[in-house]
Scaffold this motif. Sequence first.
Motif, mmCIF file in Angstrom:
data_model
loop_
_atom_site.group_PDB
_atom_site.id
_atom_site.type_symbol
_atom_site.label_atom_id
_atom_site.label_comp_id
_atom_site.label_asym_id
_atom_site.label_seq_id
_atom_site.Cartn_x
_atom_site.Cartn_y
_atom_site.Cartn_z
ATOM 1 N N SER A 58 0.836 -1.199 0.000
ATOM 2 C CA SER A 58 0.000 0.000 0.000
ATOM 3 C C SER A 58 0.871 1.249 0.000
ATOM 4 O O SER A 58 0.573 2.238 -0.678
ATOM 5 N N ALA A 59 1.951 1.214 0.767
ATOM 6 C CA ALA A 59 2.834 2.387 0.841
ATOM 7 C C ALA A 59 3.343 2.766 -0.542
ATOM 8 O O ALA A 59 3.414 3.942 -0.894
ATOM 9 N N LEU A 92 0.681 4.628 -2.499
ATOM 10 C CA LEU A 92 0.352 5.982 -2.049
ATOM 11 C C LEU A 92 1.473 6.961 -2.363
ATOM 12 O O LEU A 92 1.228 8.144 -2.589
ATOM 13 N N ASP A 93 2.702 6.470 -2.364
ATOM 14 C CA ASP A 93 3.852 7.369 -2.491
ATOM 15 C C ASP A 93 4.824 6.791 -3.516
ATOM 16 O O ASP A 93 5.411 5.737 -3.300
ATOM 17 N N GLU A 127 2.969 -3.567 -6.651
ATOM 18 C CA GLU A 127 1.534 -3.280 -6.608
ATOM 19 C C GLU A 127 0.681 -4.426 -7.148
ATOM 20 O O GLU A 127 -0.321 -4.794 -6.523
#
Lengths: 636, 636
Positions: free
Chosen positions: A261-262, A265-266, A320
């Motif tokens: 997830s990190a 998001l970034d 991802e």
Amino acid sequence: MTEGYRDQFLREGLLDPTPRGAEVELAVGRVRVHFAPADREVRVPAGVSVFDAASWNGIAIDSTCGGHGTCRKCRIRVLDGPAPVSRLDVRAFSPEQLRQGWRLACLAAAHGDLAVEVPPLVTRPKAATVGVGRQVILRPAIQKRYLKLAEPTLADQTSDLERLLAALDDLQLRVDLHALRRLPAALRASDYTITAVVVDDVLIDVEPGDSTARRYAIAFDLGTTTVVATLLDTATGTPVAVRSMLNKQQPFGADVITRISATMLDPEAIERLQTLAQDTLDELAADVCKQGEVNPAEVYEIALAGNATMTHLVLGVPPEPLGVAPFILSTRHWPELLAADVGVRVHPRARAVVFPSLGAYVGGDVVAGMLASGMDRDKRLRLFIDVGTNCEIVLGDGERILTTAAPAGPAFEGAAIRCGMRAADGAIEVVRVADGQLRLQVIGDVEPRGLCGSGLVDAVAELLTAGLIDRSGRFVPADRARELAPTLADRLTEIDGERIFVLHWGGVGEVREAIYLSQRDVRELQFAKAAISTGWSLLAEELGVTPRSIQQVLLAGSFGSYLSPANAIKIGLVPRLSVLRIVHAGNVAGEGAKMALLSVRERSGAAALLEEVRYVELSDRPDFNDRFVDQLAFPA
Amino acid sequence: MTEGYRDQFLREGLLDPTPRGAEVELAVGRVRVHFAPADREVRVPAGVSVFDAASWNGIAIDSTCGGHGTCRKCRIRVLDGPAPVSRLDVRAFSPEQLRQGWRLACLAAAHGDLAVEVPPLVTRPKAATVGVGRQVILRPAIQKRYLKLAEPTLADQTSDLERLLAALDDLQLRVDLHALRRLPAALRASDYTITAVVVDDVLIDVEPGDSTARRYAIAFDLGTTTVVATLLDTATGTPVAVRSMLNKQQPFGADVITRISATMLDPEAIERLQTLAQDTLDELAADVCKQGEVNPAEVYEIALAGNATMTHLVLGVPPEPLGVAPFILSTRHWPELLAADVGVRVHPRARAVVFPSLGAYVGGDVVAGMLASGMDRDKRLRLFIDVGTNCEIVLGDGERILTTAAPAGPAFEGAAIRCGMRAADGAIEVVRVADGQLRLQVIGDVEPRGLCGSGLVDAVAELLTAGLIDRSGRFVPADRARELAPTLADRLTEIDGERIFVLHWGGVGEVREAIYLSQRDVRELQFAKAAISTGWSLLAEELGVTPRSIQQVLLAGSFGSYLSPANAIKIGLVPRLSVLRIVHAGNVAGEGAKMALLSVRERSGAAALLEEVRYVELSDRPDFNDRFVDQLAFPA
């Protein structure tokens, strides 16, 4: 680290003292090889050398080079079956001997059924015991050759490299530029006596003089939580130093999903996660080299076993697609890699073996674990469970092997549990009820601070036995508790309207300072164990077998090593079998990585597993949810 | 750059206007292939494809993929001889057609004598003219494939890489980690339509969408003095931009020996020399990309031709053994390399082809030159001379090829000559005596500042013709000069007791400001030309031929391009042949590098040259000195 508990479990009779791996038999294969005078017949894949067929089956054939075709000691006589003469046979044997069937076993491939005679041993083969009691004939990819070359003259202007390669003409080598850069000076610094450093089929370096005795490798188990490095002496197969540390990616979240997830998001997170994982490996590499008194430049190869997410991240490959349906790997098999590609500063051209993945949630750690536990060779019906947030399950009989991943959730890591914590100092890891008394074992023998995964399983299992938790997972009413277990009943109380069972009262006997098991904690464990038992029951169904017919259960991973087999049965995490059939397999991922470094044959076995094992995706099965609900209750 | 002079020489009738390379015929080989209906029979090495056998010999076979087995246009019918059916033949032809002998020419290897029928062309094969008039069928190592892939589903969890490779199943690819890192995002950014970038057998990148039209490469000629870069469009075979600059290593000395010496005196010099050479290449790469409006990331391959010392230095391989007897190369063939290994920042995983060396003084530049001039294919007896400080000489008739290096010294570079200078602005490069008058041609049409190599040769040759220098190389006495050439005699004077011939008087007519040829300069030229003529006369003897039977002389290198053939004959630098047989071959090293980028077949031809050409070491020949002295005089 796990030895203390293993000893304790042995004393308690919870652990089978016989190493099961010692009984492995070769199961996959297409041709038969009969060995005389031992009168043993084995089945091996067509094309396997007679030497390997023997060594895989514990039949000793003389060899000092480990089957590289150089010592010419592995003489056997083919009594029956196809036996083409290899290029080295004509040097090793007279025409008369060739007619009699004498061959070098390491070059004699079994392309049909064979009967061979093995002369008595003169030297002992070099082997090491790794994995789940597996004996591995040393055949590392790292080879060193000490060579004395003739000096060039005007009449012999052969180039340095061609001069060197002519002395290595039994190998078909590629050459690393690094080796070439070092070659002219190395030759002239040492009167043309040098040591060639070969890994697989690549000449990676040359060293002046004779350095053949020093050849090291590092096996890494790259876990989401913990990373373990083992420095191996590939000359002897022995571990020189072992160190572990927390994965420096921890601040990004406890499990693989939060780390994936990190990166979503970034856009810069992937580079930071890569750097953190690489720093972890590099620091461990420096640590084991220091501890083992080995120069990092003497480490020529590393092996890395990790789950798919960790492997993607450490290599800088976007993870991802692993995190969202349809859960796609960038690749199963990794390309040719260097230790530098995963940030490990050992020999600058050290090579890296990274275990392939079977699926997004059945990664290289599980493939390494299957290798270490011989899942592809043992003919017994065996169940392999690597217990963790994501739980990998393998079921097979050597012929047919199925695998799947079950989303167990973080209960076993102590997360999402009221008083949960990781298995660190202060964690209650063993809970027993004996003579009506509660006995706790705490990591580090200190005041309890929380409950880790194995303690959670123990607590629930013991309270089930005592009757304080019913099959549906509810704490029984207080009066029923007093009836069944008067000495424990006052521990059954409430906090904020939720029923709890106090495991440890803390300093002043206040419930708010207590370490306890809550009703919701029991539910969390039920979800976790149901995910796992749904997994193996569906695999059993796919394979057409009943769970009761499973002959051995291997509990793997750091959590599996601490789990009480009896209580694992009690809560239904594993099938109801004799406790002796539940085996702690230890850190099988790390063991698999060691095997890959010690034997190129075992390494190719890992690659072959990808073709032999079928991955079963559970998330799209329409019956999964019904099955899961059925599995929530504890066994009768 | 050289075109102006080429035109001038053509006008002067000094240069043969027919490109000789157009006549090349295949000379090495073992099997015969007869082509109908053209009724041409060619000999090729066994194993060569019918497609290549045809294209090498100018017989056009349909193809749009350049012989990669993908377009299925190169249909031929085998009338006689062995014709196994390839895996693609069964897709391209019906069983009936296969029985009739129809095959794809690019996969039909000539393993025995063959007779084949070639249907008329439907499309034109793509070819480029490079080297000494050579027609090269485009078959670059760089391939781009535009692919539309199916999106994954839970029912098809094939990994990204396996999905891609399945669409490239006619290629056996290795995968670069870089490509894998880019793959997941590239696929998902472009609805699974991507372009695969393949160089040789390596997948080096993937690009979203269709980028097949853009595929570039850079050819480098890494000279000791001058470095030339050519940006090539490999899709069309055309050069997009060309730039040259001085090698930044110049401050370390003008020739290879001074640069090797520097590394012997200072252990840090090799790193500095490597950096300077790499900076030169990198700056040129940036220049040609800017000039050609190409993104450096679209350059996927480079080729580099340089002498052995330059090649060792730019790769950071110690060159010392090249500089001292017995003159040993670190290697003839270089290992697999990246552009990054020679400091060229184009695509980060661009690959590099570095030409192999035959000997310490017959380097990759000469091998590239032999390739460009077809030394291995032309059946005529040909002499190839790359004139420079170190002069490389090749003599062969396609069947037998010999090579050697002659230490000509720096005279041709203008060094060790009293008024010598490099061929730069102000250098006298052409000297003619006509109607008793001295005519000079000066580079840049400016006031003369010195004398470069070609001017030196001209000056000596013209004075020989005028009788002012005798066969032994001495200036004739003043009275004799006045008798023979009254208009020039006053230019014959002295400075510091040494006799000189003034070419240009300078501003005030003072001898100290003049540009002149000294007696010692003539001696330097005699030493240089004697070294060269000793070289080719010894090679002719080794080959059992007389120098007069040589059918063509190729003058190569930047100096060779400016040399007057008539005067080269006059001073005895080349054999006494018709001036039409002396051909300026141009920058053959750079041309060879271009050929390697445009055709993998030509590239492997360069590697094959190393086995076909015999290197003759002159320095240990007992008769070398006597021969050398014999050659010092000028021809009668």
